[in-house]
Write a protein that holds these residues in place. Structure first.
Motif, PDB file in Angstrom:
ATOM      1  N   TYR A  20       0.813  24.863 -52.621  1.00 24.84           N
ATOM      2  CA  TYR A  20       1.610  25.072 -51.417  1.00 24.84           C
ATOM      3  C   TYR A  20       3.113  25.041 -51.657  1.00 24.84           C
ATOM      4  N   ARG A  21       3.581  24.307 -52.683  1.00 29.53           N
ATOM      5  CA  ARG A  21       5.026  24.117 -52.818  1.00 29.53           C
ATOM      6  C   ARG A  21       5.578  24.506 -54.181  1.00 29.53           C
ATOM      7  N   GLY A  22       4.729  24.620 -55.192  1.00 25.43           N
ATOM      8  CA  GLY A  22       5.187  25.066 -56.501  1.00 25.43           C
ATOM      9  C   GLY A  22       5.998  24.053 -57.282  1.00 25.43           C
ATOM     10  N   ASP A  23       5.951  22.772 -56.895  1.00 21.16           N
ATOM     11  CA  ASP A  23       6.744  21.756 -57.601  1.00 21.16           C
ATOM     12  C   ASP A  23       5.906  20.883 -58.532  1.00 21.16           C
ATOM     13  N   VAL A  24       4.604  21.212 -58.701  1.00 20.37           N
ATOM     14  CA  VAL A  24       3.727  20.490 -59.631  1.00 20.37           C
ATOM     15  C   VAL A  24       3.169  21.501 -60.628  1.00 20.37           C
ATOM     16  N   GLN A  25       3.081  21.085 -61.895  1.00 20.70           N
ATOM     17  CA  GLN A  25       2.648  21.992 -62.954  1.00 20.70           C
ATOM     18  C   GLN A  25       1.272  22.577 -62.672  1.00 20.70           C
ATOM     19  N   LYS A  26       1.034  23.781 -63.194  1.00 23.29           N
ATOM     20  CA  LYS A  26      -0.202  24.506 -62.920  1.00 23.29           C
ATOM     21  C   LYS A  26      -1.427  23.831 -63.528  1.00 23.29           C
ATOM     22  N   GLY A  27      -1.257  23.104 -64.621  1.00 27.17           N
ATOM     23  CA  GLY A  27      -2.412  22.470 -65.277  1.00 27.17           C
ATOM     24  C   GLY A  27      -2.793  21.133 -64.683  1.00 27.17           C
ATOM     25  N   SER A  28      -2.382  20.858 -63.453  1.00 28.01           N
ATOM     26  CA  SER A  28      -2.620  19.542 -62.849  1.00 28.01           C
ATOM     27  C   SER A  28      -4.115  19.254 -62.673  1.00 28.01           C
ATOM     28  N   ALA A  29      -4.919  20.278 -62.410  1.00 31.31           N
ATOM     29  CA  ALA A  29      -6.360  20.057 -62.217  1.00 31.31           C
ATOM     30  C   ALA A  29      -7.001  19.543 -63.502  1.00 31.31           C
ATOM     31  N   ILE A  31      -5.389  18.027 -65.997  1.00 28.54           N
ATOM     32  CA  ILE A  31      -4.833  16.689 -66.244  1.00 28.54           C
ATOM     33  C   ILE A  31      -5.585  15.650 -65.419  1.00 28.54           C
ATOM     34  N   PHE A  32      -5.809  15.973 -64.153  1.00 26.49           N
ATOM     35  CA  PHE A  32      -6.508  15.051 -63.264  1.00 26.49           C
ATOM     36  C   PHE A  32      -7.921  14.765 -63.768  1.00 26.49           C
ATOM     37  N   PHE A  33      -8.676  15.819 -64.111  1.00 28.31           N
ATOM     38  CA  PHE A  33     -10.075  15.629 -64.496  1.00 28.31           C
ATOM     39  C   PHE A  33     -10.187  14.815 -65.777  1.00 28.31           C
ATOM     40  N   GLU A  46     -14.053   3.126 -63.077  1.00 24.15           N
ATOM     41  CA  GLU A  46     -13.740   4.387 -62.426  1.00 24.15           C
ATOM     42  C   GLU A  46     -12.285   4.422 -61.997  1.00 24.15           C
ATOM     43  N   ALA A  47     -11.759   5.624 -61.927  1.00 22.12           N
ATOM     44  CA  ALA A  47     -10.369   5.784 -61.494  1.00 22.12           C
ATOM     45  C   ALA A  47     -10.244   5.444 -60.015  1.00 22.12           C
ATOM     46  N   PRO A  48      -9.143   4.808 -59.617  1.00 24.57           N
ATOM     47  CA  PRO A  48      -8.926   4.521 -58.192  1.00 24.57           C
ATOM     48  C   PRO A  48      -8.677   5.812 -57.432  1.00 24.57           C
ATOM     49  N   PRO A  49      -8.789   5.801 -56.107  1.00 21.99           N
ATOM     50  CA  PRO A  49      -8.593   7.039 -55.333  1.00 21.99           C
ATOM     51  C   PRO A  49      -7.172   7.574 -55.405  1.00 21.99           C
ATOM     52  N   VAL A  50      -6.213   6.734 -55.797  1.00 27.67           N
ATOM     53  CA  VAL A  50      -4.817   7.170 -55.897  1.00 27.67           C
ATOM     54  C   VAL A  50      -4.242   6.667 -57.213  1.00 27.67           C
ATOM     55  N   PHE A  51      -3.615   7.546 -57.982  1.00 26.91           N
ATOM     56  CA  PHE A  51      -2.924   7.114 -59.196  1.00 26.91           C
ATOM     57  C   PHE A  51      -1.809   8.107 -59.513  1.00 26.91           C
ATOM     58  N   ASN A  52      -0.929   7.727 -60.442  1.00 25.13           N
ATOM     59  CA  ASN A  52       0.243   8.533 -60.776  1.00 25.13           C
ATOM     60  C   ASN A  52       0.230   8.883 -62.258  1.00 25.13           C
ATOM     61  N   VAL A  53       0.513  10.142 -62.566  1.00 23.49           N
ATOM     62  CA  VAL A  53       0.628  10.603 -63.943  1.00 23.49           C
ATOM     63  C   VAL A  53       1.891  11.444 -64.061  1.00 23.49           C
ATOM     64  N   ASP A  54       2.833  10.985 -64.871  1.00 29.01           N
ATOM     65  CA  ASP A  54       4.079  11.722 -65.134  1.00 29.01           C
ATOM     66  C   ASP A  54       4.801  12.119 -63.852  1.00 29.01           C
ATOM     67  N   GLY A  55       4.878  11.193 -62.907  1.00 30.44           N
ATOM     68  CA  GLY A  55       5.616  11.446 -61.676  1.00 30.44           C
ATOM     69  C   GLY A  55       4.860  12.200 -60.600  1.00 30.44           C
ATOM     70  N   VAL A  56       3.593  12.550 -60.861  1.00 30.27           N
ATOM     71  CA  VAL A  56       2.770  13.262 -59.873  1.00 30.27           C
ATOM     72  C   VAL A  56       1.725  12.290 -59.311  1.00 30.27           C
ATOM     73  N   VAL A  69      -9.190  17.004 -54.150  1.00 31.67           N
ATOM     74  CA  VAL A  69      -7.980  16.417 -54.734  1.00 31.67           C
ATOM     75  C   VAL A  69      -6.737  17.003 -54.090  1.00 31.67           C
ATOM     76  N   ALA A  70      -5.721  16.147 -53.925  1.00 31.09           N
ATOM     77  CA  ALA A  70      -4.397  16.593 -53.473  1.00 31.09           C
ATOM     78  C   ALA A  70      -3.357  15.977 -54.396  1.00 31.09           C
ATOM     79  N   THR A  71      -2.272  16.694 -54.622  1.00 35.79           N
ATOM     80  CA  THR A  71      -1.175  16.183 -55.443  1.00 35.79           C
ATOM     81  C   THR A  71       0.134  16.263 -54.656  1.00 35.79           C
ATOM     82  N   THR A  72       1.056  15.405 -55.032  1.00 37.07           N
ATOM     83  CA  THR A  72       2.390  15.445 -54.444  1.00 37.07           C
ATOM     84  C   THR A  72       3.356  14.666 -55.330  1.00 37.07           C
TER      85      THR A  72
END
Length: 451
Positions: A20-29, A31-33, A46-56, A69-72
């Motif tokens: 939606y905004r283009g401010d997160v890298q394209k490979g985020s999916a 990275i998340f998985f 297990e991973a918690p429902p919310v966590f941060n990786v490299d500022g995302v 999944v949602a990122t911001t």
């Protein structure tokens, strides 16, 4: 405000992706998985429902095996985003009927159209199925529920000799049957998630029920619905009733600590005769949420015994007894028990003739796991596990093992005794008689026995 939304399969395949905004890298999916699959932080499995990786910031919920999944990059309320993900999953299910990988892939055009209406430039517009019907025009490709895996007895709606799968609510709210006919049906689920903690001697320390009356309607013309609950239902806060009601409040009464209702519910007659009136909106929605802390009879009793059997050995005996009627069957039961960290090997012994049971020792986290396909009410099941240690135990083994936790599903059973007395639909004509399906389901929210 979110930057991206995507849905991943259990294998990590990207099924749906919207930036939606283009401010997160394209490979985020990816990275998340990788982060979720190989989570090693904070000694958690297990991973918690919310966590941060490299500022995302990554937010995720798991729905029927799919990862939503949602990122911001902004400091957004986690509860807001997690609720949004749950609602997006519900809206998609309302439109597709069946929510799984196959239905998402076959209806990707409709899913993207829904996402564009729900979220605009990262901001939420609406999550109402009824409102979205005015803006979404693609027809769903209905996935045949008959092709789905067998659902077992937990997922059967029953009314006389008629049976409807639990995914009977796996029908699209916008698609008609072949021939353009409209299905005149309404489904009501009373879902109760129970939390119980037992002491080492078997006494109940804490008990709580979180319940929901869930409804999904396929009735044309939006007729008014009247849903009648127990006459002896009372709602109390701080030890006294918040409603002046003449019904019984004795030992047999159903006492709710608190409750809330959907905005479509009218409560004019609720104070008088415990009847809810509403015009159901399109889609699945909770009619009423409630909480009970009054002590209730737990569906299972768990007994655990640990005995040392030598310098480097010990034996664990687990017994489960079903405290409900023999006409009721629980299924998908999973019993887990953490073992001492120096446990190296576990051998299991089941009852003679035991069927539908599997055992496993998870070496990565030193955890015993016992799976039972089903348990009939009134029955008792026993598991013996012989432990081998890498070092001699100098402490109390019982303090280093446990507690025992249990998950399960019990259809047509509710410990609160909350009942739907009748479901009345405003008649359009004398011949108008839609199907009414009511189901009770109890699930374990937190079912723990100390050792």
């Amino acid at each position: 405000m979110i930057s991206q939304f995507f849905v991943l399969s259990q294998r990590g395949d990207n099924i749906v992706f919207r930036d939606y905004r283009g401010d997160v890298q394209k490979g985020s999916a990816e990275i998340f998985f990788r982060k979720v699959k190989f989570w090693k932080e904070d000694d958690e499995e297990e991973a918690p429902p919310v966590f941060n990786v490299d500022g995302v910031n990554y937010f995720h919920v798991k729905v029927v095996g799919l990862l939503f999944v949602a990122t911001t990059r902004t400091n957004t309320s986690p509860s807001l985003v997690l609720e949004l993900l749950q609602r997006v999953a519900r809206v998609i299910k309302d439109y597709l009927g069946v929510l799984n990988e196959d239905s998402l892939r076959k209806n990707f055009v409709l899913v993207y159209e829904l996402l564009d209406e729900v979220i605009d430039f990262g901001f939420v517009q609406t999550t109402s199925t009824e409102v979205l019907k005015s803006y979404v025009f693609n027809e769903p490709i209905v996935v045949d529920a008959g092709r789905l895996p067998p659902l077992g007895p937990a997922s059967l709606f029953m009314q006389g000799t008629k049976r409807m799968p639990g995914t009977a609510i796996t029908k699209s709210v916008v698609a008609n049957e072949p021939g353009g006919r409209k299905r005149e049906e309404i489904f009501v689920d009373i879902i109760e998630k129970i939390s119980v903690t037992f002491s080492s001697s078997g006494y109940i320390l804490t008990s709580e029920i979180d319940g929901t009356i869930q409804m999904k309607s396929y009735l044309t013309g939006n007729p008014e619905i009247r849903l009648a609950l127990n006459d002896d239902l009372s709602i109390e806060r701080g030890g006294r009733s918040i409603y002046e009601y003449g019904g019984s409040s004795g030992a047999g009464a159903v006492i709710l600590d608190d409750c809330n209702f959907h905005e479509s519910v009218h409560l004019e007659s609720f104070d008088v005769d415990r009847t809810l009136s509403l015009v159901p909106p399109d889609g699945e929605f909770p009619v009423m949420n409630y909480r009970i802390t009054q002590e209730f009879k737990p569906p299972f009793r768990i007994n655990t015994l640990i005995e040392e059997a030598g310098q480097l050995k010990a034996e664990v005996i687990l017994k489960i007894r079903a405290e409900f009627l023999s006409s009721i069957t629980a299924n998908t039961i999973v019993v887990q028990m953490p073992l001492p960290k120096y446990t190296t090997r576990v051998s299991f012994e089941l009852e003679p003739g035991a069927t539908g049971q599997t055992t496993d020792f998870k070496e990565s986290n030193r955890r015993l796991e016992w799976n039972l396909k089903k348990i009939v009410g009134g029955s008792e099941h026993t598991l013996r596990a012989k432990l081998t240690f890498s070092q001699e135990s100098h402490g109390n083994i019982t303090k280093e093992a446990g507690p025992v936790s249990m998950t399960f599903t019990i259809p047509m059973y509710n410990p609160s005794r909350l009942q739907v007395k009748y479901l009345q639909i405003a008649k359009k004509s004398k011949t108008y008689n839609p199907y009414r399906w009511v189901r009770y389901v109890t699930q374990a929210n937190s079912y723990v026995a100390r050792i």
